[in-house]
Motif scaffolding. Structure first.
Motif, short mmCIF file in Angstrom:
data_model
loop_
_atom_site.label_atom_id
_atom_site.label_comp_id
_atom_site.label_asym_id
_atom_site.label_seq_id
_atom_site.Cartn_x
_atom_site.Cartn_y
_atom_site.Cartn_z
N LEU A 254 0.83 -1.21 0.00
CA LEU A 254 0.00 0.00 0.00
C LEU A 254 0.86 1.26 0.00
N THR A 255 2.01 1.20 0.66
CA THR A 255 2.92 2.36 0.64
C THR A 255 3.48 2.59 -0.75
N MET A 259 -1.27 4.52 -1.34
CA MET A 259 -2.66 4.49 -0.87
C MET A 259 -2.73 5.04 0.55
N PRO A 260 -3.86 5.62 0.93
CA PRO A 260 -3.99 6.18 2.28
C PRO A 260 -4.11 5.08 3.34
N TYR A 261 -3.79 5.46 4.58
CA TYR A 261 -3.94 4.57 5.76
C TYR A 261 -3.15 3.27 5.60
N PHE A 289 -13.39 0.27 3.28
CA PHE A 289 -14.29 1.37 3.66
C PHE A 289 -13.50 2.66 3.90
N LEU A 290 -12.36 2.55 4.61
CA LEU A 290 -11.55 3.75 4.88
C LEU A 290 -11.04 4.36 3.59
N ILE A 291 -10.55 3.52 2.67
CA ILE A 291 -10.02 4.05 1.41
C ILE A 291 -11.15 4.56 0.53
N LEU A 292 -12.33 3.94 0.63
CA LEU A 292 -13.49 4.39 -0.18
C LEU A 292 -13.85 5.83 0.13
N LEU A 293 -13.70 6.24 1.38
CA LEU A 293 -14.02 7.62 1.76
C LEU A 293 -13.07 8.61 1.11
#
Length: 391
Positions: A254-255, A259-261, A289-293
Motif C-alpha cells: 500500500l505504501t 494508498m492512504p492509511y 471502507f476507509l479508502i473508499l471515503l
C-alpha cells in the motif's frame, strides 16, 4: 441368585451414576451457579496459565537457540535472563505497535471527521446527476440534509464527558476495573512462578498421575498433554509469524501504491489475520471502507491487491510458516472456527483450531490402531483356515 464381586461392583457403580444424574438434573441451576463462582475464583490462575503458555514460546526459543549459541553452557541465570528477555520482547512489540498505531488512529479519526461529510455530499451530487431525468427522486435526494458537524460534536461530547461521567459515578464499573487489574497482576505473578519452575511442576504432575491412575492411563494422559502443548505452541507461533508477514506485505504494498492509511490497514490486517479464515476479510472490509471515503478507485485497487496478496499468503506463505503445525484438514478448520466463534467468540476461534487438531490426531491414531488390529485378526484367521484345509 448368586452374584459375584464383579457384578456387585458394577451394580454399585450404576446406582451411584444414576443418583448423580438425578441430583444434577434436579439442581442444575445451583450447579451452574457454583461452577460460575468457582471459575470466577480461579480466573487469576487460569489467566496466569494462559500468560505462562504464551510467554513460554519465546522463552523456550531463547533458552534452546539463543542461549545455547551465545553462552554455550548451563547457568543458574539462564532461566531468569531468558524470561526477562521474553517479557521485554513481547512488551516491546506491543509498545511499538501502540506508538505507531495510536497517532495514526487519531489522525484517521480527524480525517474521517472531514471526509465522511464530503464523501456523502459527493454521493448525493452523483445521485442527483444520475436521476436528473426523474425530478421527484432528485428533489427527495436534494432535500436530504445531515448536520455532520452537530452529529460529530455530540459523539465527541458523549465520549469525552458523558461516558466519563457515567464511569466516574458508577461504583460497579470502578470495582470492575480494579478487579480486572488485580486479576491480571495476580495472574502475571502466577505465570512467573510457573515459568521459573516448569520442570518441577511437570515432574510433580507426572508423579500425581502415577500415584492416582493406573500406569497405562498415566502414560496416555502424559502423552496427550504433551501432544496438546506441542500443537498449541506450534499454532500460536505459526499464526503470529504469519500475521506479521501478512501485515508487513500489506503495509509495503500500500505504501508503494501510495494508498492512504497504509500503516493502519497493515496493522489492522495483521491483528485480524490471527483469526483463521474470517479475520483477514474483516480487515479487508474495514480497509476498503476507509479508502473508499478518500477514493472509490483506490478502494477497488485495494480489493484487487487484497485478493492477490491473500492468494500469495494462502498458497505460498501459510503452508510453509504454519504448515502442518495443527495437522488439520481445511474442512475441519472451518468447523472449528465456526463452533469456537459461536461458543466463545474470537477467543473460541483461536482455541478450537488446535483443540480440534488434538482430537483429530487422537481419533486418527485410534482409527489406525483399530484397523491394524482388525487386519492382523483377519490375517490370523486366513492362516488358520489354510492350516485347517491342509489337515
Amino acid at each position: 441368585m448368586n452374584m459375584n464381586e464383579e457384578t456387585v461392583r458394577r451394580l454399585r457403580g450404576l446406582i451411584v451414576f444414576t443418583v448423580a444424574v438425578v441430583v444434577v438434573g434436579v439442581n442444575y441451576q445451583k450447579l451452574f451457579a457454583a461452577a460460575g463462582a468457582l471459575l470466577k475464583m480461579l480466573a487469576p490462575f487460569l489467566l496466569g496459565g494462559a500468560i505462562a503458555f504464551a510467554l513460554n514460546v519465546p522463552m523456550r526459543f531463547l533458552e534452546n537457540r539463543l542461549w545455547s549459541h551465545l553462552v554455550k553452557k548451563e547457568s543458574r541465570y539462564k532461566r531468569p535472563v531468558c524470561l526477562i528477555l521474553a517479557i521485554v520482547g513481547v512488551a516491546g512489540v506491543l509498545a511499538v505497535v501502540m506508538v505507531l498505531v495510536v497517532p495514526e488512529l487519531f489522525r484517521t479519526i480527524m480525517t474521517l471527521e472531514r471526509s465522511i461529510p464530503q464523501f456523502f455530499a459527493n454521493v448525493q451530487r452523483a445521485l442527483e446527476g444520475l436521476f436528473a431525468d426523474y425530478p421527484e427522486i432528485e428533489t427527495y435526494i436534494s432535500s436530504v440534509e445531515i448536520d455532520w458537524k452537530s452529529t460529530l460534536e455530540q459523539i465527541v461530547f458523549f465520549l469525552g464527558h458523558g461516558a466519563g461521567t457515567v464511569l466516574s459515578t458508577t461504583v460497579s464499573a470502578a470495582v470492575g476495573i480494579v478487579n480486572g487489574v488485580a486479576t491480571f497482576c495476580i495472574g502475571f505473578v502466577f505465570a512467573l512462578y510457573i515459568l521459573l519452575q516448569k520442570e518441577n511442576l511437570a515432574r510433580q504432575a507426572g508423579r500425581l498421575l502415577q500415584a492416582f491412575l493406573p500406569e497405562k492411563a498415566a502414560l496416555e494422559t502424559a502423552r496427550v498433554a504433551k501432544l496438546t502443548e506441542k500443537t498449541f505452541s506450534s499454532f500460536l507461533t505459526g499464526q503470529c509469524l504469519e500475521a506479521m508477514i501478512l501485515g508487513s506485505m500489506f503495509f509495503i504494498t500500500l505504501t508503494l501504491l501510495q494508498m492512504p492509511y497504509a500503516l493502519l490497514i497493515g496493522v489492522l490486517i495483521a491483528f485480524t489475520a490471527l483469526i483463521p479464515i474470517f479475520g483477514a476479510f474483516v480487515g479487508c472490509a474495514v480497509g476498503a471502507f476507509l479508502i473508499l471515503l478518500v477514493s472509490p478507485v483506490q478502494a477497488l485497487i485495494f480489493i484487487v491487491v487484497f485478493q492477490i496478496l491473500q492468494q500469495i499468503e494462502g498458497n505460498l506463505i501459510y503452508p510453509h510458516v504454519v504448515g502442518g503445525s495443527v495437522g488439520l484438514p481445511s474442512i475441519w478448520v472451518l468447523v472449528a472456527v465456526t463452533l469456537g466463534g459461536s461458543m466463545m467468540g474470537v477467543l473460541g476461534m483461536l482455541i478450537f483450531i488446535p483443540l480440534t487438531s488434538v482430537l483429530y490426531a487422537l481419533l486418527r491414531e485410534t482409527v489406525h490402531r483399530r484397523l491394524r488390529v482388525k487386519q492382523e485378526e483377519k490375517n490370523t484367521d486366513k492362516k488358520l483356515s489354510k492350516i485347517d484345509r491342509k489337515r
